[in-house]
Design an enzyme around this catalytic site. Structure first.
Site, PDB file in Angstrom:
ATOM      1  N   VAL A 150       0.860  -1.181   0.000  1.00  0.00           N
ATOM      2  CA  VAL A 150       0.000   0.000   0.000  1.00  0.00           C
ATOM      3  C   VAL A 150       0.900   1.237   0.000  1.00  0.00           C
ATOM      4  O   VAL A 150       1.663   1.458   0.935  1.00  0.00           O
ATOM      5  CB  VAL A 150      -0.950   0.016   1.215  1.00  0.00           C
ATOM      6  CG1 VAL A 150      -1.800   1.266   1.214  1.00  0.00           C
ATOM      7  CG2 VAL A 150      -1.829  -1.231   1.203  1.00  0.00           C
ATOM      8  N   GLU A 151       0.803   2.015  -1.059  1.00  0.00           N
ATOM      9  CA  GLU A 151       1.564   3.259  -1.212  1.00  0.00           C
ATOM     10  C   GLU A 151       0.639   4.417  -0.864  1.00  0.00           C
ATOM     11  O   GLU A 151      -0.452   4.536  -1.421  1.00  0.00           O
ATOM     12  CB  GLU A 151       2.059   3.368  -2.654  1.00  0.00           C
ATOM     13  CG  GLU A 151       2.899   4.572  -2.943  1.00  0.00           C
ATOM     14  CD  GLU A 151       3.401   4.605  -4.385  1.00  0.00           C
ATOM     15  OE1 GLU A 151       4.055   5.582  -4.757  1.00  0.00           O
ATOM     16  OE2 GLU A 151       3.118   3.631  -5.164  1.00  0.00           O
ATOM     17  N   LEU A 152       1.069   5.256   0.057  1.00  0.00           N
ATOM     18  CA  LEU A 152       0.299   6.436   0.478  1.00  0.00           C
ATOM     19  C   LEU A 152       1.078   7.645  -0.003  1.00  0.00           C
ATOM     20  O   LEU A 152       2.236   7.832   0.375  1.00  0.00           O
ATOM     21  CB  LEU A 152       0.132   6.435   2.001  1.00  0.00           C
ATOM     22  CG  LEU A 152      -0.526   5.156   2.539  1.00  0.00           C
ATOM     23  CD1 LEU A 152      -0.388   5.079   4.051  1.00  0.00           C
ATOM     24  CD2 LEU A 152      -1.973   5.090   2.114  1.00  0.00           C
TER      25      LEU A 152
END
Length: 130
Positions: free
Chosen positions: A124-126
């Site tokens: 998960v890239e934020l």
């Protein structure tokens, strides 16, 4: 031809932990709805004008991906706060950052990102627009 993404499906082996991460840590809203053929109760995470439908491994809804497995997704979300605020929130919930902050290229240009893994080990890239 394509305008935007409406939803995607996340397959989880750990439903309660998955719901906790996406709602408590990332702040998405859990939605329960009835859908499919035959109609059954389903769950999704809502954010903005999109959603992520949840399939529990072994109890997926038809039709489904050819090989639905937990941990196969690599997702990138643009956040509506600063990356510092994201990192503070992750620290509050003791959720480890595995990489970042780093500069990447998103769909509309440069982004600055941190990476975490959800309970099923999806990446998960934020990100914030840079």
């Amino acid at each position: 031809m394509i305008d935007h993404l409406d939803h995607l499906v996340l397959t989880t082996a750990r439903e309660a932990a998955c719901i906790d991460f996406y709602t408590r840590v990332l702040g998405m809203q859990l939605e329960t709805f009835v859908g499919g053929t035959p109609s059954v109760e389903r769950r999704a995470f809502k954010f903005g004008r999109q959603k992520i439908n949840i399939h529990v491994q072994g109890s997926e809804f038809e039709p489904k991906a050819h090989l639905p497995v937990p941990g196969a997704l690599d997702l990138c979300f643009i956040v509506k706060c600063s990356l510092d605020d994201v990192m503070k929130r992750l620290a509050i919930y003791q959720w480890p950052i595995i990489e970042g902050p780093v500069i990447r290229t998103g769909a509309t240009g440069k982004i600055q990102s941190v990476y975490v893994r959800d309970p099923d080990f999806n990446l998960v890239e934020l990100s914030v627009l840079f």
